[in-house]
Design a protein around this motif. Structure first.
Motif, PDB file in Angstrom:
ATOM      1  N   LYS A   1       0.828  -1.206   0.000  1.00 56.27           N
ATOM      2  CA  LYS A   1       0.000   0.000   0.000  1.00 56.27           C
ATOM      3  C   LYS A   1       0.865   1.261   0.000  1.00 56.27           C
ATOM      4  O   LYS A   1       1.994   1.244   0.475  1.00 56.27           O
ATOM      5  CB  LYS A   1      -0.935  -0.008   1.193  1.00 56.27           C
TER       6      LYS A   1
ATOM      7  N   HIS B   1      -3.701   4.795  -0.778  1.00 58.87           N
ATOM      8  CA  HIS B   1      -4.658   3.939  -0.073  1.00 58.87           C
ATOM      9  C   HIS B   1      -5.190   4.626   1.183  1.00 58.87           C
ATOM     10  O   HIS B   1      -6.331   4.412   1.577  1.00 58.87           O
ATOM     11  CB  HIS B   1      -4.013   2.600   0.295  1.00 58.87           C
ATOM     12  N   LYS B   2      -4.361   5.442   1.822  1.00 57.53           N
ATOM     13  CA  LYS B   2      -4.805   6.186   2.999  1.00 57.53           C
ATOM     14  C   LYS B   2      -5.770   7.300   2.598  1.00 57.53           C
ATOM     15  O   LYS B   2      -6.718   7.599   3.311  1.00 57.53           O
ATOM     16  CB  LYS B   2      -3.615   6.779   3.739  1.00 57.53           C
TER      17      LYS B   2
ATOM     18  N   LYS C   1      -9.744   4.785   0.319  1.00 63.05           N
ATOM     19  CA  LYS C   1      -9.750   3.379   0.682  1.00 63.05           C
ATOM     20  C   LYS C   1      -9.995   2.433  -0.489  1.00 63.05           C
ATOM     21  O   LYS C   1      -9.500   1.316  -0.526  1.00 63.05           O
ATOM     22  CB  LYS C   1     -10.775   3.114   1.770  1.00 63.05           C
TER      23      LYS C   1
END
Length: 73
Positions: A61, A65-66, A69
């Motif tokens: 990731k 991705h943060k 989502k």
């Protein structure tokens, strides 16, 4: 100056699914590699760039991705 930027993961993914199943003498799938190299060589021939950058996704990731989502979901 001509610069070509290749989204390598996207090209490999597309080649893998678009081309028929191809294997080498040891039975390993090579359709993605064949497709990627074919597209790269055709691009070099047709565009004749001075520079080429090939990008690849990192394993695991990333900050994206943060932020989102569903990124690459």
């Amino acid at each position: 100056m001509k610069l070509v930027i290749i989204d390598s993961n996207a090209v490999i993914h597309r080649a893998y699914h678009a081309l028929p199943r191809m294997t080498d003498k040891k039975g390993r799938l090579v359709n993605a590699v064949y497709g990627f190299v074919s597209i790269l060589l055709r691009t070099l021939s047709e565009v004749d760039p001075e520079y080429v950058v090939a990008t690849f996704d990192l394993p695991g990731k990333t900050f994206r991705h943060k932020m989102y989502k569903e990124y690459k979901g």
